[in-house]
Design an enzyme around this catalytic site. Structure first.
Site, PDB file in Angstrom:
ATOM      1  N   PHE A 106       2.434   8.696  -0.749  1.00  0.00           N
ATOM      2  CA  PHE A 106       1.646   7.475  -0.672  1.00  0.00           C
ATOM      3  C   PHE A 106       0.185   7.722  -1.020  1.00  0.00           C
ATOM      4  O   PHE A 106      -0.590   6.793  -1.041  1.00  0.00           O
ATOM      5  CB  PHE A 106       1.747   6.853   0.721  1.00  0.00           C
ATOM      6  CG  PHE A 106       3.179   6.617   1.151  1.00  0.00           C
ATOM      7  CD1 PHE A 106       4.099   6.121   0.267  1.00  0.00           C
ATOM      8  CD2 PHE A 106       3.587   6.919   2.437  1.00  0.00           C
ATOM      9  CE1 PHE A 106       5.417   5.912   0.655  1.00  0.00           C
ATOM     10  CE2 PHE A 106       4.882   6.709   2.839  1.00  0.00           C
ATOM     11  CZ  PHE A 106       5.794   6.211   1.943  1.00  0.00           C
TER      12      PHE A 106
ATOM     13  N   TRP B  16       0.832  -1.210   0.000  1.00  0.00           N
ATOM     14  CA  TRP B  16       0.000   0.000   0.000  1.00  0.00           C
ATOM     15  C   TRP B  16       0.863   1.256   0.000  1.00  0.00           C
ATOM     16  O   TRP B  16       0.495   2.275  -0.588  1.00  0.00           O
ATOM     17  CB  TRP B  16      -0.910  -0.016   1.232  1.00  0.00           C
ATOM     18  CG  TRP B  16      -1.731   1.240   1.407  1.00  0.00           C
ATOM     19  CD1 TRP B  16      -2.955   1.503   0.876  1.00  0.00           C
ATOM     20  CD2 TRP B  16      -1.391   2.396   2.186  1.00  0.00           C
ATOM     21  NE1 TRP B  16      -3.397   2.745   1.267  1.00  0.00           N
ATOM     22  CE2 TRP B  16      -2.451   3.321   2.069  1.00  0.00           C
ATOM     23  CE3 TRP B  16      -0.281   2.752   2.964  1.00  0.00           C
ATOM     24  CZ2 TRP B  16      -2.438   4.557   2.699  1.00  0.00           C
ATOM     25  CZ3 TRP B  16      -0.265   3.982   3.595  1.00  0.00           C
ATOM     26  CH2 TRP B  16      -1.334   4.873   3.465  1.00  0.00           C
ATOM     27  N   HIS B  17       2.020   1.196   0.651  1.00  0.00           N
ATOM     28  CA  HIS B  17       2.866   2.378   0.753  1.00  0.00           C
ATOM     29  C   HIS B  17       3.557   2.745  -0.551  1.00  0.00           C
ATOM     30  O   HIS B  17       3.992   3.896  -0.706  1.00  0.00           O
ATOM     31  CB  HIS B  17       3.921   2.177   1.850  1.00  0.00           C
ATOM     32  CG  HIS B  17       3.378   2.283   3.237  1.00  0.00           C
ATOM     33  ND1 HIS B  17       2.740   1.240   3.876  1.00  0.00           N
ATOM     34  CD2 HIS B  17       3.364   3.323   4.117  1.00  0.00           C
ATOM     35  CE1 HIS B  17       2.370   1.623   5.085  1.00  0.00           C
ATOM     36  NE2 HIS B  17       2.720   2.879   5.257  1.00  0.00           N
ATOM     37  N   GLY B  18       3.692   1.802  -1.462  1.00  0.00           N
ATOM     38  CA  GLY B  18       4.324   2.163  -2.718  1.00  0.00           C
ATOM     39  C   GLY B  18       4.692   0.965  -3.557  1.00  0.00           C
ATOM     40  O   GLY B  18       4.806  -0.160  -3.056  1.00  0.00           O
TER      41      GLY B  18
END
Length: 465
Positions: A465, A324-326
């Site tokens: 993000f 989810w963060h990248g």
């Protein structure tokens, strides 16, 4: 617009005045806030305002259909359709280039060279936050936890500028009831909000930005030129930087929303006090960790079942939380580390085994988290491995660390471990000050912070993000 800038200050003063000027009509108040939020978002790239409008409209429509149909199968299908729509937005903008690159690499190793479509997809700021917010809204309507709302409320829920670009992930069940009536001005709440904003400004401008420019960025840019002591200090420095940076944004977002009359949930609770990784995730980025728990971990089966089943759920949750963060393998490894660490804790805490002292748990957990931050911060997996290799084999001469950077690391940790209610006690006393005295004190604090800040202000870490 960045929070700690003059342009945002002017923008917010105008929005604040308009919001309270039209507060007699709640609908007009929400319209003003929605238009202001679109203007705020359009300051980065006006094209993506259309994405916000389309996303809000689709989620509003799907939620209304979910609420209107009595058939459980149809409800389920609509939720799947709505979630797929939101994940498609996230996947296209955030992960398309990453997966195409990985596919091309895999085909190359297999000797199947192919010309794959290479597109430069620009990442909308905050796309991960407003898509997760939309998903939770649809699921909560399906579960009966929230009533399907009107288009204006849904558009404002997803676009509200204090939380739009970097959270917290404010759920519909928290914010929609607040939108149904005009808030009332409260001097005590306003005083607490202003102190929270100033506190966040100090953490961001004085500590996080200075640590980034003087220590962390140079160390991670080229670790081969740095000593082991530099890299060790920079790892601790980044742990302080990311806490001060992200908690500062959350504090300012909560304070800005409070000045407009709305309450956001707390997003940090002294995470480095945690004596386990499980506790760490109850204290760090609480809105995300609770989202992953309620909409991913528990639907997977949660803690119901044997150790292997629970560990599977933990690993899947943390891997997806990392992704989810990248779109980078560093985030996947970071998530895998936290998943594996929590699985290890589950095995360790078997019945009959003596629990370790809390102080030892805090030390071990903190250093495990620091290790994970190296992968989180590194630009690539090879860069993270190079950092670790140089950290342990790079000598211990000091070329980058200065007394100021050491002092900032120490100050950041001191701030983190200060009594949890310290700022609240100050706010409770300040609410009784005469308004002119309180205004002068806040203005003096802001001017002092501005005098201490480094040249320019870097964007908040979680903007990416």
């Amino acid at each position: 617009m960045l929070f700690p800038t003059l342009s945002f200050g002017v923008f917010f003063l105008v929005v604040y005045a308009l919001a309270w000027a039209v507060s007699a009509s709640n609908e007009w108040r929400k319209i003003c806030l929605l238009l202001a939020s679109w203007f705020f978002y359009g300051a980065w790239d006006g094209r993506f305002v259309a994405l916000l409008i389309v996303s809000a409209t689709v989620n509003w429509f799907v939620a209304r259909r979910i609420a209107a149909t009595p058939k459980e199968g149809v409800k389920r299908g609509l939720v799947v359709l709505g979630v797929a729509f939101n994940l498609a937005i996230l996947g296209w903008f955030k992960y398309f280039s990453f997966f195409i690159g990985q596919l091309a690499t895999a085909l190359h190793y297999l000797g199947l060279q192919r010309d794959l479509p290479l597109l430069q997809v620009f990442l909308p700021v905050g796309v991960s936050f407003f898509t997760f917010q939309a998903i939770s809204y649809l699921v909560d309507v399906r579960r009966g936890r929230v009533v399907a709302a009107g288009l204006l409320d849904i558009a404002l829920l997803m676009s509200f500028f204090p939380h739009l670009v970097a959270g917290p992930i404010v759920r519909a069940s928290d914010l929609l009831p607040q939108f149904r009536q005009s808030p009332r001005a409260d001097r005590g709440a306003a005083a607490a909000a202003m102190l929270l904003i100033v506190w966040g400004l100090f953490k961001k401008v004085v500590i996080a930005s200075e640590l980034a420019t003087a220590l962390v960025d140079p160390a991670f840019f080229d670790p081969s030129r740095r000593s082991g002591f530099d890299l060790l200090t920079a790892a601790y420095g980044y742990s302080v930087q990311i806490y001060c940076d992200f908690s500062a944004y959350s504090d300012m977002a909560i304070g800005i929303a409070a000045l407009l009359g709305y309450t956001f949930p707390r997003n940090f609770d002294q995470p480095y006090r945690a004596a386990s990784l499980q506790e760490f995730w109850r204290r760090w980025h609480i809105s995300l960790s609770s989202w992953l728990r309620d909409y991913l971990y528990i639907p997977l089966g949660g803690s119901r079942g044997g150790t292997l089943f629970v560990c599977r759920n933990l690993m899947l949750t943390m891997l997806l939380g990392g992704l989810w963060h990248g779109a980078n393998w560093t985030f996947v490894i970071w998530g895998a580390l936290h998943g594996a660490g929590q699985c290890g804790e589950r095995v360790w805490r078997r019945p009959g085994r003596q629990a370790m002292p809390r102080w030892l748990g805090v030390i071990l957990t903190f250093h495990f988290v620091v290790l994970g931050w190296i992968f989180f911060r590194a630009e690539s997996l090879p860069a993270a491995l190079a950092y670790l290799g140089r950290l342990f084999c790079g000598g211990w001469s000091d070329t980058l660390v200065t007394p100021l950077s050491l002092a900032l690391v120490a100050l950041g940790l001191l701030i983190h471990f200060m009594p949890a209610r310290g700022l609240q006690r100050i706010a409770e006393r300040a609410r009784h000050w005469p308004a002119p005295a309180f205004g002068v004190a806040v203005a003096a604090a802001v001017l002092m912070i501005d005098a201490l800040r480094p040249e320019g202000v870097a964007p908040f870490i979680y903007y990416q993000f």
